[in-house]
Scaffold this motif. Sequence first.
Motif, mmCIF file in Angstrom:
data_model
loop_
_atom_site.group_PDB
_atom_site.id
_atom_site.type_symbol
_atom_site.label_atom_id
_atom_site.label_comp_id
_atom_site.label_asym_id
_atom_site.label_seq_id
_atom_site.Cartn_x
_atom_site.Cartn_y
_atom_site.Cartn_z
ATOM 1 N N VAL A 95 0.884 -1.310 0.085
ATOM 2 C CA VAL A 95 -0.035 0.007 0.159
ATOM 3 C C VAL A 95 0.919 1.229 0.007
ATOM 4 O O VAL A 95 0.615 2.062 -0.984
ATOM 5 C CB VAL A 95 -0.958 -0.052 1.156
ATOM 6 C CG1 VAL A 95 -1.717 1.374 1.249
ATOM 7 C CG2 VAL A 95 -2.127 -1.064 1.054
ATOM 8 N N THR A 96 1.812 1.069 0.823
ATOM 9 C CA THR A 96 2.583 2.413 0.921
ATOM 10 C C THR A 96 3.445 2.805 -0.289
ATOM 11 O O THR A 96 3.556 3.856 -0.603
ATOM 12 C CB THR A 96 3.936 2.203 1.916
ATOM 13 O OG1 THR A 96 3.222 1.839 3.241
ATOM 14 C CG2 THR A 96 4.799 3.381 2.273
ATOM 15 N N GLY A 154 2.163 1.880 -3.237
ATOM 16 C CA GLY A 154 0.982 1.759 -4.335
ATOM 17 C C GLY A 154 1.153 0.798 -5.565
ATOM 18 O O GLY A 154 0.507 0.701 -6.339
ATOM 19 N N PHE A 207 -5.019 4.384 -5.908
ATOM 20 C CA PHE A 207 -3.755 5.121 -5.841
ATOM 21 C C PHE A 207 -3.289 6.121 -6.805
ATOM 22 O O PHE A 207 -2.571 7.353 -6.466
ATOM 23 C CB PHE A 207 -2.593 3.879 -5.486
ATOM 24 C CG PHE A 207 -2.704 2.865 -4.738
ATOM 25 C CD1 PHE A 207 -2.998 3.250 -3.554
ATOM 26 C CD2 PHE A 207 -2.638 1.534 -5.098
ATOM 27 C CE1 PHE A 207 -3.077 2.449 -2.437
ATOM 28 C CE2 PHE A 207 -2.663 0.806 -4.010
ATOM 29 C CZ PHE A 207 -3.006 1.029 -2.587
ATOM 30 N N HIS A 209 -5.370 8.996 -5.149
ATOM 31 C CA HIS A 209 -4.785 9.271 -3.898
ATOM 32 C C HIS A 209 -3.747 8.762 -3.635
ATOM 33 O O HIS A 209 -3.382 7.761 -2.846
ATOM 34 C CB HIS A 209 -5.909 8.980 -2.731
ATOM 35 C CG HIS A 209 -7.371 9.219 -3.030
ATOM 36 N ND1 HIS A 209 -7.924 10.598 -2.957
ATOM 37 C CD2 HIS A 209 -8.544 8.472 -3.610
ATOM 38 C CE1 HIS A 209 -9.045 10.490 -3.313
ATOM 39 N NE2 HIS A 209 -9.524 9.504 -3.566
ATOM 40 N N PRO A 213 -0.051 7.560 -2.199
ATOM 41 C CA PRO A 213 0.086 6.903 -0.837
ATOM 42 C C PRO A 213 1.190 7.815 -0.119
ATOM 43 O O PRO A 213 2.248 8.282 -0.709
ATOM 44 C CB PRO A 213 0.647 5.785 -0.807
ATOM 45 C CG PRO A 213 1.106 5.302 -2.371
ATOM 46 C CD PRO A 213 0.470 6.327 -2.991
ATOM 47 N N GLN A 214 0.853 8.648 0.982
ATOM 48 C CA GLN A 214 1.801 9.118 1.883
ATOM 49 C C GLN A 214 2.217 8.368 3.080
ATOM 50 O O GLN A 214 3.361 8.217 3.190
ATOM 51 C CB GLN A 214 1.515 10.567 2.332
ATOM 52 C CG GLN A 214 2.025 11.329 3.141
ATOM 53 C CD GLN A 214 3.243 11.935 2.495
ATOM 54 O OE1 GLN A 214 3.221 12.354 1.373
ATOM 55 N NE2 GLN A 214 4.228 12.241 3.068
ATOM 56 N N PHE A 243 0.852 5.002 5.890
ATOM 57 C CA PHE A 243 -0.136 3.731 6.223
ATOM 58 C C PHE A 243 0.237 3.373 7.679
ATOM 59 O O PHE A 243 1.441 3.185 7.822
ATOM 60 C CB PHE A 243 -0.031 2.852 5.072
ATOM 61 C CG PHE A 243 -1.052 1.588 5.381
ATOM 62 C CD1 PHE A 243 -2.274 1.794 4.864
ATOM 63 C CD2 PHE A 243 -0.501 0.722 6.231
ATOM 64 C CE1 PHE A 243 -3.289 0.684 5.036
ATOM 65 C CE2 PHE A 243 -1.633 -0.512 6.139
ATOM 66 C CZ PHE A 243 -2.845 -0.325 5.813
ATOM 67 N N TYR A 276 -4.735 5.184 6.206
ATOM 68 C CA TYR A 276 -4.127 5.600 4.920
ATOM 69 C C TYR A 276 -4.260 7.177 4.794
ATOM 70 O O TYR A 276 -5.168 7.798 5.008
ATOM 71 C CB TYR A 276 -4.814 4.928 3.904
ATOM 72 C CG TYR A 276 -4.337 5.267 2.415
ATOM 73 C CD1 TYR A 276 -3.398 4.466 1.938
ATOM 74 C CD2 TYR A 276 -4.751 6.401 1.700
ATOM 75 C CE1 TYR A 276 -2.848 4.558 0.828
ATOM 76 C CE2 TYR A 276 -4.299 6.451 0.397
ATOM 77 C CZ TYR A 276 -3.155 5.924 -0.043
ATOM 78 O OH TYR A 276 -2.516 5.951 -1.187
ATOM 79 N N SER A 301 -3.235 10.069 2.100
ATOM 80 C CA SER A 301 -2.464 10.230 0.802
ATOM 81 C C SER A 301 -1.862 11.555 0.688
ATOM 82 O O SER A 301 -1.926 12.482 1.608
ATOM 83 C CB SER A 301 -3.868 10.456 -0.180
ATOM 84 O OG SER A 301 -4.736 11.609 0.118
#
Length: 125
Positions: A27-28, A30, A67, A70, A72-73, A75, A94, A96
């Motif tokens: 997730v971090t 993307g 992603f 938004h 990822p910034q 998580f 999460y 963004s």
Amino acid sequence: YTIFLLISSMSYLSAQKEVTEQFMRFVTSGDHQAISRLCGDFVEIETDKYEESTSKSQVSFILKDFFSTHPPQLFEYSHIGTSPGGAQYAIATYFSKEGKEFLVIVKFKILEKKLLIDTIKFTPE
């Protein structure tokens, strides 16, 4: 029998830790394709644009869109656990890059002796 249950529970807790760490890493970064590889064949997914039960290949497309909208910034998990009924889950936040915040809920299921993602929800805060 009790020892077997204890060992079995410990191996699933270890699997949950491994899958949640991988999910956070993907997730971090993307990485929507890698996330879809952690999923079962069918997944319930919810974002700000989608809410459906779909195939894991479609999950990749939905997350790619999420992603890109938004990026990822950050998580962060706030809780990883197991319900009294045995369902394994994780709750996270999460953030963004454009400053939006989402509550993330991930539920897991054991399928074919493997712990896989069954549900992913990104709910705007």
